[in-house]
Design an enzyme around this catalytic site. Structure first.
Site, PDB file in Angstrom:
ATOM      1  CE  LYS A  95       2.934  -6.918   4.126  1.00 61.61           C
ATOM      2  NZ  LYS A  95       1.959  -6.913   3.035  1.00 61.61           N
ATOM      3  CE  LYS A 126      -7.961  -7.352   0.012  1.00 60.54           C
ATOM      4  NZ  LYS A 126      -6.959  -7.036   1.024  1.00 60.54           N
ATOM      5  CE  LYS A 173       1.711  -6.530  -1.590  1.00 61.34           C
ATOM      6  NZ  LYS A 173       1.203  -6.621  -0.247  1.00 61.34           N
ATOM      7  N   GLY A 203       0.799  -1.230   0.000  1.00 61.70           N
ATOM      8  CA  GLY A 203       0.000   0.000   0.000  1.00 61.70           C
ATOM      9  C   GLY A 203       0.828   1.274   0.000  1.00 61.70           C
ATOM     10  CG  ASN A 204       4.744   1.543   1.950  1.00 60.64           C
ATOM     11  OD1 ASN A 204       4.574   0.476   1.350  1.00 60.64           O
ATOM     12  ND2 ASN A 204       5.911   1.901   2.439  1.00 60.64           N
TER      13      ASN A 204
END
Ligand code: ADP
Ligand code: MG
Length: 314
Positions: A276, A130, A214, A13-14
């Protein structure tokens, strides 16, 4: 000449910001981090998330149905496709400019609109988890759930949000084209937003109402491209155990077995660090010598030089 190290980068996101102007600014920094890796001699493939963008597009398309009664609601799979193109456009442009600024003029940049097949029996379809899009009152939530069949959930006392399924990626439909482009020396952006979720119906691919994580899609992409490394660029330089507590400890290198133990002990937050770490573990254990790195966007060069980040190995 030694073979270049092939790496798949997953942008969080960042790396993209939350609004149109934010994204335009963020991609400049992101492009620097990516071209740093190209200068380090790596062959880079880029994947990215789309949380804020797909929410924004989804809201805009709902607003359109209010404005014009002839407009039916836009399926989520189409919103993901729109987000891929919009993010790809900004990234492509920023990467092209950064490459040219550094005198690299022989590397075409392209975004591949990517469909990712999911299994319609994936249990995630039974338990949508989500949250996407804006917060609503109970009344508004009731209205959209009636009108569009949305599943609405109360989100931590902040109001109601739509929740969608987040199934596991099973197959990257356009993998052949992506491989051809990468092998030919193009800088390719693929699997944006985790990919457009589709279900196979004979020869037809039907869009699914879901958003694929993702981190998992990037892991599958890295495996399919036989990459040497999967690099997940996010908002922290390293992964920690006891994150945010007094006895917090930042991790440098860990084996898949050690990581699995930390997962069991609940050190990684579901929906943020856990996917992640799971993606990193899966990639690191998928083939000889493969590693995964989780680090800060701005530290990508140092991470590939082995100076920082959390490295996962078999
Ligand atoms: P992205 O948008 O890049 O996918 P997320 O916000 O989903 O990023 O996940 C990264 C965040 O996870 C970090 O900024 C951090 O606040 C949080 N986090 C949760 N658990 C941990 C942990 N054990 N170690 C490091 N960061 C963690
Ligand atoms: Mg995330």
């Amino acid at each position: 000449m030694s073979k270049k190290k092939r790496i798949v980068i997953a942008l969080g996101g960042n790396a993209l910001g939350n609004t149109l102007p934010e994204q335009m600014a963020a991609v400049k920094t992101t492009a620097k981090a990516i071209v740093d890796l190209i200068e380090e001699g790596c062959e880079v493939v880029v994947a990215h998330g789309n949380g804020p963008q797909v929410g924004m597009i989804n809201n805009a398309m709902i607003a359109l149905t209010h404005e014009d009664a002839a407009q039916p609601n836009t399926p989520l799979s189409v919103c993901v496709a729109m987000s891929q193109a919009y993010i790809g456009y900004d990234l492509q442009n920023a990467l092209r400019e950064e490459l040219l600024n550094r005198g690299i003029s022989d590397m075409p940049v392209a975004t591949m609109i990517t469909q990712v097949r999911v299994d319609e029996k994936d249990p995630a379809f039974q338990t949508p988890s989500k949250p996407i899009g804006k917060f609503m009152t109970a009344g508004q939530a009731e209205e959209v759930s009636q009108k569009y069949d949305y599943i609405m959930k109360e989100d931590a006392g902040r109001g109601y949000r739509r929740v969608v399924a987040s199934p596991k990626p099973a197959e990257i439909i356009e993998i052949g084209t992506i491989r051809t482009m990468v092998d030919a020396g193009n800088l390719v952006i693929a699997c944006g937003g985790g990919g457009i979720p589709v279900i196979r119906q004979g020869n037809h691919l039907k869009g699914a109402s879901a958003v694929i994580d993702k981190d998992f899609a990037s892991c599958l992409l890295a495996k399919e491209l036989e990459a040497d490394s999967l690099i997940i660029l996010t908002a922290v330089e390293k992964v920690a155990v006891n994150f945010g507590r007094e006895n917090e400890k930042w991790l440098d290198r860990l084996s898949v077995a050690e990581a699995g133990q930390y997962v069991k002990e609940g050190h990684f937050a579901p929906g943020s660090m856990l996917p992640k770490v799971q993606a990193a573990m899966e990639f690191a254990s998928s083939g000889e010598g493969r590693t995964a790195i989780i680090t800060l966007l701005e530290k990508s060069r140092e991470a590939i030089q082995g100076k920082t980040g959390t490295v996962f190995h078999a």
